[in-house]
Design an enzyme around this catalytic site. Sequence first.
Site, PDB file in Angstrom:
ATOM      1  N   LYS A 157       4.674  -6.476  23.586  1.00  0.00           N
ATOM      2  CA  LYS A 157       5.658  -5.889  22.660  1.00  0.00           C
ATOM      3  C   LYS A 157       4.809  -4.480  21.983  1.00  0.00           C
ATOM      4  O   LYS A 157       5.432  -3.454  21.961  1.00  0.00           O
ATOM      5  CB  LYS A 157       5.627  -6.829  21.328  1.00  0.00           C
ATOM      6  CG  LYS A 157       5.939  -6.067  19.958  1.00  0.00           C
ATOM      7  CD  LYS A 157       6.199  -7.202  18.781  1.00  0.00           C
ATOM      8  CE  LYS A 157       4.924  -7.511  18.021  1.00  0.00           C
ATOM      9  NZ  LYS A 157       4.624  -6.385  17.308  1.00  0.00           N
ATOM     10  N   ASN A 158       3.377  -4.682  21.987  1.00  0.00           N
ATOM     11  CA  ASN A 158       2.596  -3.654  21.278  1.00  0.00           C
ATOM     12  C   ASN A 158       2.589  -2.349  22.199  1.00  0.00           C
ATOM     13  O   ASN A 158       2.142  -1.437  22.000  1.00  0.00           O
ATOM     14  CB  ASN A 158       1.383  -4.032  20.758  1.00  0.00           C
ATOM     15  CG  ASN A 158       1.435  -4.647  19.650  1.00  0.00           C
ATOM     16  OD1 ASN A 158       2.576  -4.979  18.834  1.00  0.00           O
ATOM     17  ND2 ASN A 158       0.364  -5.337  18.901  1.00  0.00           N
ATOM     18  N   ARG A 201       7.273  -1.988  10.646  1.00  0.00           N
ATOM     19  CA  ARG A 201       6.312  -0.872  10.333  1.00  0.00           C
ATOM     20  C   ARG A 201       5.964  -0.087  11.551  1.00  0.00           C
ATOM     21  O   ARG A 201       5.783   1.165  11.313  1.00  0.00           O
ATOM     22  CB  ARG A 201       4.839  -1.680   9.929  1.00  0.00           C
ATOM     23  CG  ARG A 201       4.080  -0.809   9.184  1.00  0.00           C
ATOM     24  CD  ARG A 201       2.709  -1.774   8.910  1.00  0.00           C
ATOM     25  NE  ARG A 201       1.712  -0.773   9.675  1.00  0.00           N
ATOM     26  CZ  ARG A 201       1.112   0.008   8.999  1.00  0.00           C
ATOM     27  NH1 ARG A 201       1.602   0.383   7.601  1.00  0.00           N
ATOM     28  NH2 ARG A 201       0.404   0.853   9.367  1.00  0.00           N
ATOM     29  N   CYS A 235       3.731  -5.050   2.786  1.00  0.00           N
ATOM     30  CA  CYS A 235       3.554  -5.842   4.169  1.00  0.00           C
ATOM     31  C   CYS A 235       2.917  -7.292   3.933  1.00  0.00           C
ATOM     32  O   CYS A 235       1.969  -7.165   2.769  1.00  0.00           O
ATOM     33  CB  CYS A 235       3.014  -4.929   5.076  1.00  0.00           C
ATOM     34  SG  CYS A 235       2.182  -5.927   6.384  1.00  0.00           S
ATOM     35  N   ARG A 249      10.219 -11.961  16.457  1.00  0.00           N
ATOM     36  CA  ARG A 249       9.590 -10.466  16.478  1.00  0.00           C
ATOM     37  C   ARG A 249       8.913 -10.051  17.473  1.00  0.00           C
ATOM     38  O   ARG A 249       9.001  -9.092  18.157  1.00  0.00           O
ATOM     39  CB  ARG A 249       8.991 -10.050  15.014  1.00  0.00           C
ATOM     40  CG  ARG A 249      10.003 -10.071  13.830  1.00  0.00           C
ATOM     41  CD  ARG A 249       9.111  -9.397  12.786  1.00  0.00           C
ATOM     42  NE  ARG A 249       8.498  -8.224  13.297  1.00  0.00           N
ATOM     43  CZ  ARG A 249       7.337  -7.755  12.677  1.00  0.00           C
ATOM     44  NH1 ARG A 249       6.985  -8.390  11.530  1.00  0.00           N
ATOM     45  NH2 ARG A 249       6.684  -6.889  13.206  1.00  0.00           N
ATOM     46  N   ASP A 280      -4.952 -10.526  15.781  1.00  0.00           N
ATOM     47  CA  ASP A 280      -3.438 -10.992  16.284  1.00  0.00           C
ATOM     48  C   ASP A 280      -3.537 -12.462  16.709  1.00  0.00           C
ATOM     49  O   ASP A 280      -2.405 -13.122  17.115  1.00  0.00           O
ATOM     50  CB  ASP A 280      -2.764 -10.224  17.083  1.00  0.00           C
ATOM     51  CG  ASP A 280      -1.955  -8.879  16.554  1.00  0.00           C
ATOM     52  OD1 ASP A 280      -2.126  -8.795  15.279  1.00  0.00           O
ATOM     53  OD2 ASP A 280      -1.456  -7.798  17.317  1.00  0.00           O
ATOM     54  N   ARG A 300      -1.739  -2.094   4.475  1.00  0.00           N
ATOM     55  CA  ARG A 300      -1.583  -1.236   5.676  1.00  0.00           C
ATOM     56  C   ARG A 300      -0.939   0.105   5.251  1.00  0.00           C
ATOM     57  O   ARG A 300       0.191   0.520   5.479  1.00  0.00           O
ATOM     58  CB  ARG A 300      -0.557  -1.984   6.441  1.00  0.00           C
ATOM     59  CG  ARG A 300      -0.856  -3.308   6.887  1.00  0.00           C
ATOM     60  CD  ARG A 300      -0.099  -4.071   7.890  1.00  0.00           C
ATOM     61  NE  ARG A 300      -0.300  -3.729   9.274  1.00  0.00           N
ATOM     62  CZ  ARG A 300       0.340  -4.452  10.276  1.00  0.00           C
ATOM     63  NH1 ARG A 300       1.166  -5.430  10.006  1.00  0.00           N
ATOM     64  NH2 ARG A 300       0.221  -4.036  11.546  1.00  0.00           N
TER      65      ARG A 300
HETATM   66  C1  UD1 Z   1      -1.401  -2.666  15.345  1.00  0.00           C
HETATM   67  C2  UD1 Z   1      -0.494  -3.620  16.036  1.00  0.00           C
HETATM   68  C3  UD1 Z   1      -1.015  -5.049  15.357  1.00  0.00           C
HETATM   69  C4  UD1 Z   1      -2.425  -5.354  15.295  1.00  0.00           C
HETATM   70  C5  UD1 Z   1      -2.829  -4.246  14.529  1.00  0.00           C
HETATM   71  C6  UD1 Z   1      -4.662  -4.425  14.862  1.00  0.00           C
HETATM   72  C7  UD1 Z   1       1.166  -2.650  17.082  1.00  0.00           C
HETATM   73  C8  UD1 Z   1       2.576  -2.389  17.018  1.00  0.00           C
HETATM   74  N1  UD1 Z   1       0.605  -3.325  16.041  1.00  0.00           N
HETATM   75  O1  UD1 Z   1      -1.187  -2.256  14.052  1.00  0.00           O
HETATM   76  O2  UD1 Z   1      -0.161  -5.946  15.887  1.00  0.00           O
HETATM   77  O3  UD1 Z   1      -2.506  -6.553  14.416  1.00  0.00           O
HETATM   78  O4  UD1 Z   1      -2.812  -3.114  15.479  1.00  0.00           O
HETATM   79  O5  UD1 Z   1      -4.976  -4.688  16.077  1.00  0.00           O
HETATM   80  O6  UD1 Z   1       0.377  -1.890  17.914  1.00  0.00           O
HETATM   81  N2  UD1 Z   1      -5.247   1.693   8.417  1.00  0.00           N
HETATM   82  C9  UD1 Z   1      -5.578   2.546   7.403  1.00  0.00           C
HETATM   83  N3  UD1 Z   1      -4.807   3.661   7.501  1.00  0.00           N
HETATM   84  C10 UD1 Z   1      -3.830   3.984   8.338  1.00  0.00           C
HETATM   85  C11 UD1 Z   1      -3.693   3.226   9.311  1.00  0.00           C
HETATM   86  C12 UD1 Z   1      -4.389   1.899   9.386  1.00  0.00           C
HETATM   87  O7  UD1 Z   1      -6.426   2.266   6.342  1.00  0.00           O
HETATM   88  O8  UD1 Z   1      -3.279   5.042   8.267  1.00  0.00           O
HETATM   89  C13 UD1 Z   1      -6.046   0.463   8.341  1.00  0.00           C
HETATM   90  C14 UD1 Z   1      -4.983  -0.757   8.071  1.00  0.00           C
HETATM   91  O9  UD1 Z   1      -4.722  -1.277   6.824  1.00  0.00           O
HETATM   92  C15 UD1 Z   1      -6.121  -1.971   8.669  1.00  0.00           C
HETATM   93  C16 UD1 Z   1      -6.909  -1.168   9.729  1.00  0.00           C
HETATM   94  O10 UD1 Z   1      -6.586   0.250   9.745  1.00  0.00           O
HETATM   95  O11 UD1 Z   1      -6.834  -2.243   7.998  1.00  0.00           O
HETATM   96  C17 UD1 Z   1      -6.150  -1.077  11.460  1.00  0.00           C
HETATM   97  O12 UD1 Z   1      -4.738  -1.251  11.261  1.00  0.00           O
HETATM   98  P1  UD1 Z   1      -4.005  -0.526  12.599  1.00  0.00           P
HETATM   99  O13 UD1 Z   1      -5.087  -0.566  13.895  1.00  0.00           O
HETATM  100  O14 UD1 Z   1      -3.412   0.878  12.467  1.00  0.00           O
HETATM  101  O15 UD1 Z   1      -2.837  -1.611  12.703  1.00  0.00           O
HETATM  102  P2  UD1 Z   1      -1.303  -1.198  13.295  1.00  0.00           P
HETATM  103  O16 UD1 Z   1      -1.451  -0.118  14.119  1.00  0.00           O
HETATM  104  O17 UD1 Z   1      -0.456  -1.164  12.080  1.00  0.00           O
END
Ligand code: UD1
Length: 418
Positions: A22-23, A93, A117, A398, A306, A122
């Site tokens: 998925k990711n 998201r 969320c 999902r 995850d 996030r």
């Molecule tokens: C992706 C995965 C999700 C997984 C996560 C962590 C997809 C579609 N989803 O989510 O399944 O659980 O990686 O492995 O690939 N953060 C910030 N600012 C930002 C972005 C992130 O502070 O602009 C923080 C988030 O709140 C979190 C951390 O960084 O604490 C990691 O999040 P991130 O790696 O961005 O997760 P996703 O990419 O949303």
Amino acid sequence: MEKLAIRGGHALCGETVISGAKNATLPILAGALLSDGKVRIANVPHLRDVTTMVQLLGRMGVDVLVHDSMEVEVDASTISDFSAPYDLVKTMRASILVLGPLLARFGAADVSLPGGCAIGARPVDLHVKGLRALGADIEIKDGYIRARAEKLKGAHVFFDAVSVTGTENILMAAVLAEGETVLENAAREPEVIDLANFLISMGAQITGAGSNRIIVQGVGSLSGTSYRVLPDRIEAGTFLVAAAITGGKVRLRKVVPLHLEAIIQKLRQAGAGIEAGDDWVELDMRGRKLQAVDITTDPYPGFPTDMQAQFVALNSVAAGTGAVTETIFENRFMHVPELQRMGADIGLQGHTAIVRGVKQLRAAPVMATDLRASAGLVLAALVADGETVVDRIYHIDRGYECIEEKLRNIGADIRRLA
Ligand code: UD1
């Protein structure tokens, strides 16, 4: 609302084919916006999040064809709208992934802020900061990210924190930017590498994907391609835990064992016998005793967040006590109160769940709160005494393809209630 009814107590035995990730599929579908030609993507999993991304592209006027075999063809030449509306973004998201490609190729993107969320705040500040570094003009107004750029320019982008979709968004923007972009403290997840390989197959110039420093030389345009998505390491990990928790023996096909290393190591520590080949892995728990394990989530190659809920479920019925620490998301223990209702002995201390194994979980009505939390509940139900009904399973749909069919095929007593 659909539910799953699961009667526990059956050791899972047999073989399962793991679906496409998925990711990786979600950023690759968004990345298809960058191409001047037709893009054909294979091994796409049949999931609600994928349908949401296809819908999102469709609303933009992009021509998307989904074949029976779940190959998806994308032709972005018909695009007429550069926005991602709130009603879709709020359900997924990862819709934010269209921001970078839209801006890089069409110079404009209006993407709704994802909003609240279940697993924490996030934010998307890293995405915005990265695109601004590439010269985008970004305004956040009325709940939308409004981004404009004549032509993005290569830059040095440093990520304060490791973000998977943040890295992917900036990578997709950089491939059509003018000159060189360096992404520092980039995410190293296999799905980032898969996206990079997909972009390279369209003519992008990228080196270093899979390390924390990715270097991109911008090109003028990208061509069409045919690409096959990598296997889903989280689905694979969940099925390995299903075999371990029920004391069974399961072989998974079409996986990349290397991507499962952190998970396999913990399962061995928990007492499982594991063998792996080029594209398969087999877990045997028959006649073995499950031991509780300590877990700390980390960005790849660390233990994936995850898979955290699944290991809380595993520890719930293991011998001894396991400490499970969540370092990625601040509110990712929503499965704990539900597991407690099934008789699990879990204490929460800040970001750590102290799980003391009990002899037997008991069936109870429980509610899925997010995607991976629901996987943890399904696993617990597979070993609980009696029939557990898991409510709100749209969360599980999902991210898990045909979960009840796949589990039933290896011996689970599971059915979907309309
Ligand atoms: C992706 C995965 C999700 C997984 C996560 C962590 C997809 C579609 N989803 O989510 O399944 O659980 O990686 O492995 O690939 N953060 C910030 N600012 C930002 C972005 C992130 O502070 O602009 C923080 C988030 O709140 C979190 C951390 O960084 O604490 C990691 O999040 P991130 O790696 O961005 O997760 P996703 O990419 O949303």
